[in-house]
Design an enzyme around this catalytic site. Structure first.
Site, short mmCIF file in Angstrom:
data_model
loop_
_atom_site.label_atom_id
_atom_site.label_comp_id
_atom_site.label_asym_id
_atom_site.label_seq_id
_atom_site.Cartn_x
_atom_site.Cartn_y
_atom_site.Cartn_z
NE ARG A 154 -2.39 0.64 3.73
CZ ARG A 154 -3.26 0.87 4.65
NH1 ARG A 154 -4.34 1.05 4.44
NH2 ARG A 154 -2.95 1.24 5.74
CE LYS A 256 -2.47 4.57 7.65
NZ LYS A 256 -4.30 4.68 8.08
CD GLU A 292 -12.43 7.17 5.03
OE1 GLU A 292 -11.95 5.68 4.79
OE2 GLU A 292 -11.55 7.62 4.18
#
Length: 410
Positions: A154, A256, A292
């Protein structure tokens, strides 16, 4: 998967000095003592094999490679007080990229401040990524990691989006292992918490215009943590956010990056002032589809069907989210990744959120446009309790890992 400790760490040898543990500590002394930091030499002096002191850069290695002693060495710490705040540990890992954008030899250094140019890309333009992992101590003293390769992959996806070079998967895993083993005495006892590992990839080179930084630094630090939310496993309360957004189509909501979290701080603090645990974001276009929370993904259960928002580019592909989907399906549950309206969420039988920090937390109530919907008084509903128990049992090594997700460090 075997992680080999070979990057940037000197091998132990005879004559290496080390401070004795403090007499107030009740833990057993490691067979290879961890070198004691001195304020006068913090990061600038290395103790050599022959006993001589050599002046080196602040990134000098001050620690040996052998940390695991086969015993449950622990710091003298009140583990019952653990929350989710920084706790300074012993060491962190630092690796820099070469001028060609390739990460080379990294090293363990004493935990502490890092030096950055005021024109660093991360400070001026937010060119940075973060990851999060947890390590758990088993009853036999060994340590378990949960799906660290997924974090490595990721980070590489995020780095590509932000025009940053990234460590290889092997370099990432090696750095994680070395950081954990160097701080193994800070891994809480079984059932008392976990060691949270935070890898950072930042644009550390100086840049004035909006462009990729000329230099990058990879840092890994760790600290012991307990529950993310202050009320532990109690159901959390969510306030639906309708004014602010932290992700938009075509933006960086699916990686992220540090900027995503900065933009969520105000809304979350406002929600906390009103007595809620976190905010629930809706999609930025129609403002009716659930996305989210500020720190985790969300799920709902209706008629024994588990649903979670579809990954449309504005939702982070959480590793715990993916694990819950895969494990629930292995148990025979029907799991759907789809668009979920706020009305459908409010009509759910159960709602829970997932993430490395929160693990799996049950939602007790959601407030939307002044309407308060509660999901019962039990700490966990049936499905979420089952999934939480199953997931944490795997993470802590309490059951056989039939999914092949954990990596044991010996």
């Amino acid at each position: 998967m075997e992680l080999l400790p070979r990057v940037g760490v000197a091998a132990p040898g005879p004559g290496r000095g080390g401070a004795s543990p403090s007499p107030t500590r009740r833990h057993r002394a490691p067979s290879h003592p961890i070198l004691k930091r001195s304020a006068a030499v913090c990061g600038a002096v290395a103790v050599c094999r022959g006993g001589a002191v050599a002046r080196r850069s602040r990134w000098s290695t001050l620690v040996t490679a052998a940390y695991y002693t086969g015993t449950a060495d622990l710091v003298d710490f009140n583990w019952e007080t653990l929350g989710f705040q920084p706790v300074p540990t012993d060491f962190m890992y630092v690796m820099r990229c070469s001028e060609e954008g390739v990460f080379t030899k990294g090293e363990l250094v004493p935990y502490g401040p890092i030096e950055l140019n005021p024109a660093a890309g991360v400070l001026n333009y937010g060119q940075g990524l973060l990851e999060g992992l947890r390590a758990h101590r088993k009853e036999d003293g060994s340590v378990l990691l949960f799906r660290p390769d997924e974090n490595a992959l990721r980070m590489r996806v995020g780095a590509d989006r932000l025009c940053m070079p990234a460590p290889s998967v092997e370099q990432f895993l090696e750095a994680i292992k070395l950081t954990i083993l160097a701080n193994k005495r800070w891994v809480p006892p079984t059932g008392k918490g976990s060691l949270y590992i935070r890898p950072l990839l930042i644009g550390s080179g100086a840049i004035l215009g909006v462009a990729p930084a000329p230099e990058y630094t990879f840092v890994v630090f760790a600290c012991p943590v307990g529950h993310y939310f202050k009320d532990g496993l109690s159901p959390i309360s969510l306030l639906t956010e309708e004014e602010y957004q932290c992700a938009a189509p075509g933006g960086t909501g699916d990686i992220k990056t540090i900027g995503n979290y900065a933009s969520a701080v105000y809304a979350k603090e406002r929600a906390k002032e009103r007595g809620h645990s976190d905010v629930l974001y809706l999609d930025p276009v129609h403002k009716k589809f659930v996305e989210e929370l500020s720190s985790c993904n969300i799920f709902m259960v209706k008629d024994n069907i588990i649903s979670t928002p579809l990954l449309t580019g504005t939702v982070l592909p959480g590793i715990t989210r993916r694990s819950i989907i895969e494990y629930a399906r292995s148990l025979g549950f029907q799991v759907e990744e789809c668009l979920i309206t706020i009305d459908e969420l409010l009509d759910a039988d159960e709602v829970f959120c997932t993430g490395t920090s929160v693990v799996l937390s049950s939602v007790g109530c959601i407030v939307y446009q002044g309407r308060r919907v509660e999901y019962g008084n039990q700490k966990f509903r049936t499905v979420s309790q089952q999934l939480y128990s199953a997931l944490t049992a795997i993470q802590k090594g309490l059951v056989e890992d039939s999914m092949g997700w954990t990596v044991q460090l010996n």
